[in-house]
Motif scaffolding. Structure first.
Motif, PDB file in Angstrom:
ATOM      1  N   ASP A  63      38.834  15.561  -0.630  1.00 52.41           N
ATOM      2  CA  ASP A  63      40.275  15.768  -0.449  1.00 52.41           C
ATOM      3  C   ASP A  63      40.685  17.181  -0.032  1.00 52.41           C
ATOM      4  OD1 ASP A  63      40.738  13.143  -0.947  1.00 52.41           O
ATOM      5  OD2 ASP A  63      41.500  13.423  -2.986  1.00 52.41           O
ATOM      6  N   ASP A  64      39.715  18.105   0.043  1.00 55.19           N
ATOM      7  CA  ASP A  64      40.092  19.447   0.528  1.00 55.19           C
ATOM      8  C   ASP A  64      40.467  19.355   2.007  1.00 55.19           C
ATOM      9  OD1 ASP A  64      39.815  20.894  -1.782  1.00 55.19           O
ATOM     10  OD2 ASP A  64      37.688  21.353  -1.440  1.00 55.19           O
ATOM     11  N   ARG A  65      41.494  20.106   2.375  1.00 57.26           N
ATOM     12  CA  ARG A  65      41.951  20.083   3.770  1.00 57.26           C
ATOM     13  C   ARG A  65      41.229  21.151   4.590  1.00 57.26           C
ATOM     14  NH1 ARG A  65      44.511  18.064  -0.320  1.00 57.26           N
ATOM     15  NH2 ARG A  65      46.316  19.444  -0.409  1.00 57.26           N
ATOM     16  N   VAL A  66      40.682  20.696   5.712  1.00 61.14           N
ATOM     17  CA  VAL A  66      40.059  21.620   6.655  1.00 61.14           C
ATOM     18  C   VAL A  66      40.875  21.582   7.938  1.00 61.14           C
ATOM     19  CG1 VAL A  66      37.974  22.210   7.942  1.00 61.14           C
ATOM     20  CG2 VAL A  66      37.785  21.198   5.653  1.00 61.14           C
ATOM     21  N   GLY A  67      41.487  22.703   8.263  1.00 58.60           N
ATOM     22  CA  GLY A  67      42.309  22.768   9.473  1.00 58.60           C
ATOM     23  C   GLY A  67      41.451  23.013  10.703  1.00 58.60           C
ATOM     24  N   THR A  68      41.958  22.596  11.851  1.00 59.06           N
ATOM     25  CA  THR A  68      41.321  22.958  13.123  1.00 59.06           C
ATOM     26  C   THR A  68      42.390  23.588  14.002  1.00 59.06           C
ATOM     27  OG1 THR A  68      41.734  20.733  13.999  1.00 59.06           O
ATOM     28  CG2 THR A  68      39.539  21.165  13.091  1.00 59.06           C
ATOM     29  N   PHE A  69      42.008  24.661  14.680  1.00 61.44           N
ATOM     30  CA  PHE A  69      42.914  25.370  15.589  1.00 61.44           C
ATOM     31  C   PHE A  69      42.123  25.495  16.885  1.00 61.44           C
ATOM     32  CE2 PHE A  69      45.349  29.172  16.973  1.00 61.44           C
ATOM     33  CZ  PHE A  69      46.638  28.737  16.670  1.00 61.44           C
ATOM     34  N   MET A  70      42.058  24.382  17.600  1.00 64.21           N
ATOM     35  CA  MET A  70      41.042  24.238  18.642  1.00 64.21           C
ATOM     36  C   MET A  70      41.569  23.504  19.858  1.00 64.21           C
ATOM     37  SD  MET A  70      37.933  24.792  16.923  1.00 64.21           S
ATOM     38  CE  MET A  70      36.686  23.685  17.519  1.00 64.21           C
ATOM     39  N   HIS A 108      51.812  24.156   3.760  1.00 59.86           N
ATOM     40  CA  HIS A 108      52.269  22.895   3.160  1.00 59.86           C
ATOM     41  C   HIS A 108      51.078  21.973   2.910  1.00 59.86           C
ATOM     42  CE1 HIS A 108      54.574  19.007   3.105  1.00 59.86           C
ATOM     43  NE2 HIS A 108      55.391  19.774   2.403  1.00 59.86           N
ATOM     44  N   ALA A 109      50.168  21.933   3.871  1.00 59.39           N
ATOM     45  CA  ALA A 109      48.990  21.062   3.726  1.00 59.39           C
ATOM     46  C   ALA A 109      47.937  21.697   2.818  1.00 59.39           C
ATOM     47  CB  ALA A 109      48.382  20.780   5.095  1.00 59.39           C
ATOM     48  N   GLU A 110      48.097  22.982   2.492  1.00 61.05           N
ATOM     49  CA  GLU A 110      47.163  23.737   1.656  1.00 61.05           C
ATOM     50  C   GLU A 110      45.749  23.729   2.233  1.00 61.05           C
ATOM     51  OE1 GLU A 110      48.668  23.321  -2.792  1.00 61.05           O
ATOM     52  OE2 GLU A 110      48.812  21.408  -1.765  1.00 61.05           O
ATOM     53  N   ASP A 111      45.663  24.079   3.509  1.00 59.57           N
ATOM     54  CA  ASP A 111      44.353  24.147   4.159  1.00 59.57           C
ATOM     55  C   ASP A 111      43.477  25.192   3.474  1.00 59.57           C
ATOM     56  OD1 ASP A 111      45.238  22.269   5.963  1.00 59.57           O
ATOM     57  OD2 ASP A 111      45.766  23.725   7.509  1.00 59.57           O
ATOM     58  N   LYS A 112      42.223  24.806   3.206  1.00 59.24           N
ATOM     59  CA  LYS A 112      41.318  25.724   2.513  1.00 59.24           C
ATOM     60  C   LYS A 112      40.441  26.475   3.513  1.00 59.24           C
ATOM     61  CE  LYS A 112      38.129  25.322  -1.411  1.00 59.24           C
ATOM     62  NZ  LYS A 112      37.684  24.369  -2.444  1.00 59.24           N
ATOM     63  N   VAL A 113      40.088  25.759   4.566  1.00 61.14           N
ATOM     64  CA  VAL A 113      39.237  26.328   5.614  1.00 61.14           C
ATOM     65  C   VAL A 113      39.926  26.019   6.939  1.00 61.14           C
ATOM     66  CG1 VAL A 113      36.970  26.146   6.739  1.00 61.14           C
ATOM     67  CG2 VAL A 113      37.150  25.859   4.264  1.00 61.14           C
ATOM     68  N   VAL A 114      39.803  26.932   7.903  1.00 63.36           N
ATOM     69  CA  VAL A 114      40.282  26.608   9.255  1.00 63.36           C
ATOM     70  C   VAL A 114      39.168  26.921  10.251  1.00 63.36           C
ATOM     71  CG1 VAL A 114      42.054  26.959  11.021  1.00 63.36           C
ATOM     72  CG2 VAL A 114      42.676  27.182   8.618  1.00 63.36           C
ATOM     73  N   ILE A 115      38.898  25.961  11.137  1.00 63.75           N
ATOM     74  CA  ILE A 115      37.938  26.189  12.224  1.00 63.75           C
ATOM     75  C   ILE A 115      38.759  26.586  13.448  1.00 63.75           C
ATOM     76  CG2 ILE A 115      36.043  25.213  13.566  1.00 63.75           C
ATOM     77  CD1 ILE A 115      35.698  23.102  11.372  1.00 63.75           C
ATOM     78  N   VAL A 116      38.450  27.746  13.999  1.00 59.64           N
ATOM     79  CA  VAL A 116      39.272  28.321  15.074  1.00 59.64           C
ATOM     80  C   VAL A 116      38.423  28.511  16.323  1.00 59.64           C
ATOM     81  CG1 VAL A 116      40.703  30.313  15.713  1.00 59.64           C
ATOM     82  CG2 VAL A 116      40.618  29.569  13.345  1.00 59.64           C
ATOM     83  N   ASP A 117      38.980  28.174  17.460  1.00 60.74           N
ATOM     84  CA  ASP A 117      38.274  28.407  18.709  1.00 60.74           C
ATOM     85  C   ASP A 117      38.313  29.897  19.057  1.00 60.74           C
ATOM     86  OD1 ASP A 117      37.187  26.538  20.967  1.00 60.74           O
ATOM     87  OD2 ASP A 117      38.136  28.268  21.942  1.00 60.74           O
ATOM     88  N   GLY A 118      37.197  30.422  19.540  1.00 59.99           N
ATOM     89  CA  GLY A 118      37.105  31.847  19.863  1.00 59.99           C
ATOM     90  C   GLY A 118      38.240  32.331  20.754  1.00 59.99           C
ATOM     91  N   SER A 119      38.615  31.518  21.748  1.00 58.95           N
ATOM     92  CA  SER A 119      39.659  31.949  22.687  1.00 58.95           C
ATOM     93  C   SER A 119      41.027  32.018  22.010  1.00 58.95           C
ATOM     94  CB  SER A 119      39.723  30.973  23.869  1.00 58.95           C
ATOM     95  OG  SER A 119      40.083  29.689  23.403  1.00 58.95           O
ATOM     96  N   LEU A 120      41.149  31.414  20.826  1.00 63.88           N
ATOM     97  CA  LEU A 120      42.452  31.390  20.142  1.00 63.88           C
ATOM     98  C   LEU A 120      42.514  32.386  18.988  1.00 63.88           C
ATOM     99  CD1 LEU A 120      42.834  27.496  20.096  1.00 63.88           C
ATOM    100  CD2 LEU A 120      44.001  29.100  21.610  1.00 63.88           C
ATOM    101  N   VAL A 121      41.434  33.146  18.815  1.00 59.31           N
ATOM    102  CA  VAL A 121      41.392  34.104  17.700  1.00 59.31           C
ATOM    103  C   VAL A 121      42.560  35.099  17.746  1.00 59.31           C
ATOM    104  CG1 VAL A 121      40.088  36.091  16.825  1.00 59.31           C
ATOM    105  CG2 VAL A 121      38.988  33.865  17.029  1.00 59.31           C
TER     106      VAL A 121
END
Ligand code: AMP
Length: 545
Positions: A63-70, A108-121
């Motif tokens: 149930d932990d939320r993992v965000g993606t910014f990709m 709001h979603a309480e994301d614990k981890v976010v995976i981010v694309d290098g170009s969006l850093v």
């Protein structure tokens, strides 16, 4: 009497294992600018296992939320498959949102981890200090060292983190009703609202994407998935591809007409999906640099109404069939698909194809009038569309159980805010969003119909219509039109052009010529912004009355 049938869970862990083994030869590929980086579904299974092990090592649990910014790419696909399959929750963050909306959503979603694309850093770095629950950031396709971590946050390189991980994972048994993924609405009014899809809803939705009256995805297909994975789960294509054994091409950040056409020339996909504005751009490019795109058996277009003129051009000039579809973040998103009924052809079939489509059995639909009464499906009565079914959300996500926007639900039905008709054989025709409806002298004018009619003029690249106050009629339509490069047309001529296309009293007298129709984060016409520009006197309005 209960049935004798087994009650196998519809879990995305089972779907991943299926795709990675029995469909292991299908591929997911990412465009690099001059070619593809490709993984087979077999390799995707191993990559997903490495990612799941890596996330587990960071303390990510059930149930932990993992965000993606990709962007759409192979690593995002691995996140799509690994995170739900390990019992955690994939949360796709829309990279195009305003900063305050994005920060609101991740908190709001309480994301614990976010995976981010290098170009969006560089963009993500601005938000990170405001993300209260994020403890780990994983940078994929880029330099992790370029992201400065606030205290309490660790930054990792995707490649380094996965390198030492085993390529198998003991995928857990999962209750099919538990949340697998989250997506927030684009929130043009109020705060964005969270929808939490279940394993079951995503499985059933994938089956509909594969169904012959859905998108008919099969192992004969290679899909160009232009529709972003950060919006409405890329219309279900990633998971449906695993189910169908269909290969999928991700355009990464190359979303302009030229690279999209380069991908098509090089890879000859059989299927593609994107909102109308993308296809308008592709058509404009094709007009100056012709190319055969008839390898596309179908192009699914939705998210906003498809102008019939665009559908005609695809038919007549490129021998490519557009499949018009309707859906919402709240509906997973696939609602209806406009395949004409068997036995129809020519104009009759075309008239069906420009509707928003026919509902499948799993999406019940009805129209409700202003007084709350259910209206007939006679193709004439206009009302607000309400839907319900196993992949329609029944509420919005709330961390503390408080009801969010309860008036969006009507006794188990989702109120869509879309206004239209339903024909006796189940085809939806939308005329407007309820908030965009123009009421002139007590009668409705469909902004969508007017837009389609104006966009049928060869000099017009795009046009948005919205209601403005009028002393005599309460409201009248204003057309904000964008001329094609080098084309000429004036308000008078355009109005004449409409004369045989819409009723006389609907002919707009107010016109403004603008450089571009403002768009929302998901590519829809942003009428809120247009209205504000009008109110601030920023539009140069020509009034023919
Ligand atoms: P979103 O949740 O951002 O995907 O937006 C969903 C909304 O997009 C729907 O409620 C409609 O207003 C609009 N929409 C989606 N598909 C269509 C379509 N084919 N024609 C017209 N509007 C559409």
């Amino acid at each position: 009497m209960l049935s004798t049938m087994q009650d196998g869970p519809l879990s995305l862990a089972i779907l991943l294992e299926y795709g990675a083994t029995f469909q292991s030869a299908a591929t997911v590929s990412t465009w690099t600018g001059d070619g593809l980086r490709t993984m087979t579904f077999g390799e995707l299974g191993q990559e997903s296992a490495r990612l799941a092990n890596a996330l587990r090592s960071l303390g990510v649990g059930k149930d932990d939320r993992v965000g993606t910014f990709m962007w759409n790419n192979n690593e995002h696909m691995a996140a799509y498959t690994a995170i739900p399959a390990m019992g955690s929750i994939l949360h796709t963050l829309n990279i195009r949102l305003f900063p305050e909306q994005l920060i609101f959503i991740a908190n709001h979603a309480e994301d614990k981890v976010v995976i981010v694309d290098g170009s969006l850093v560089p963009m993500f770095a601005k938000y990170l200090p405001s993300l209260k629950t994020v403890r780990h950031v994983i940078v994929a396709n880029g330099d992790a060292a370029s992201l400065e971590a606030p205290s309490g946050v660790e930054v990792h390189s995707y490649t380094d983190l996965l390198a030492s991980q085993p390529d198998t994972f003991d995928w857990p048994d999962i209750d099919e009703r538990s949340a697998a993924a989250m997506c927030y609405t684009s929130g043009t009014t109020g705060d964005p609202k969270g929808v939490a899809y279940s394993h079951r809803s995503m499985w059933l939705h994938s089956m509909q994407v594969c169904a012959s009256n859905g998108m008919a995805l099969s192992d004969a297909d290679t899909t160009l998935a232009i529709v972003p994975m950060f919006h409405a789960m890329s219309w279900g294509l990633p998971h449906a591809s695993l189910m169908a054994g269909a290969s999928i091409i991700m355009p990464d950040r190359f979303l302009q007409p030229e690279p999209l056409l380069a991908i098509m020339a090089a890879e000859k996909p059989t299927f593609a999906a994107a909102v109308p504005t993308i296809w308008q751009g592709v058509l404009a490019r094709l007009a100056v640099a012709p190319q055969d795109i008839s390898h596309l058996r179908d192009v699914v277009v939705g998210g906003a109404a498809v102008p019939p003129s665009m559908m005609r051009t695809f038919d007549d000039e490129y021998n490519v069939r557009i499949l018009h579809a309707w859906g919402m973040t709240e509906t997973s998103p696939l609602g209806s698909v406009a395949r004409p009924p068997a036995g129809t052809s020519g104009d009759e079939a075309f008239a069906y194809r420009i509707t928003q489509g026919r509902f499948p059995a799993s999406v019940q639909a009805r129209l409700v009038g202003d007084d709350g009464s259910v209206l007939p499906n006679d193709g004439k009565a206009l009302g607000e569309l309400e839907v319900r079914g196993p992949w329609i959300t029944g509420s919005y996500y709330s961390p503390d159980g408080a009801k969010i926007d309860p008036d969006k639900f009507d006794n188990g039905w989702l109120r869509t805010g879309d206004v239209g008709t339903i024909s006796p054989n189940g085809y939806l025709t939308l005329v407007d969003r309820s908030k965009d409806v123009i009421k002139s002298g007590g009668e409705w004018i469909s902004s969508v119909d007017l837009e389609n009619a104006v966009m049928g003029h060869p000099a017009i690249a795009e046009a948005a219509v919205f209601g403005v106050p009028d002393e005599k009629w309460d409201e009248r339509p204003l057309v904000a039109a964008v001329l094609r490069e080098g084309a000429e047309a004036d308000a008078e001529k355009l109005r004449e052009f409409l004369a045989d296309k819409v009723a006389k009293w609907q002919l707009p007298e107010r016109w403004a010529f603008i450089n571009e129709v403002p768009k929302t984060s998901v590519g829809k016409f942003d009428k809120k912004r247009l209205r504000a520009q009008y109110a601030d006197g920023e539009l140069n309005v020509i009034n023919l009355s």
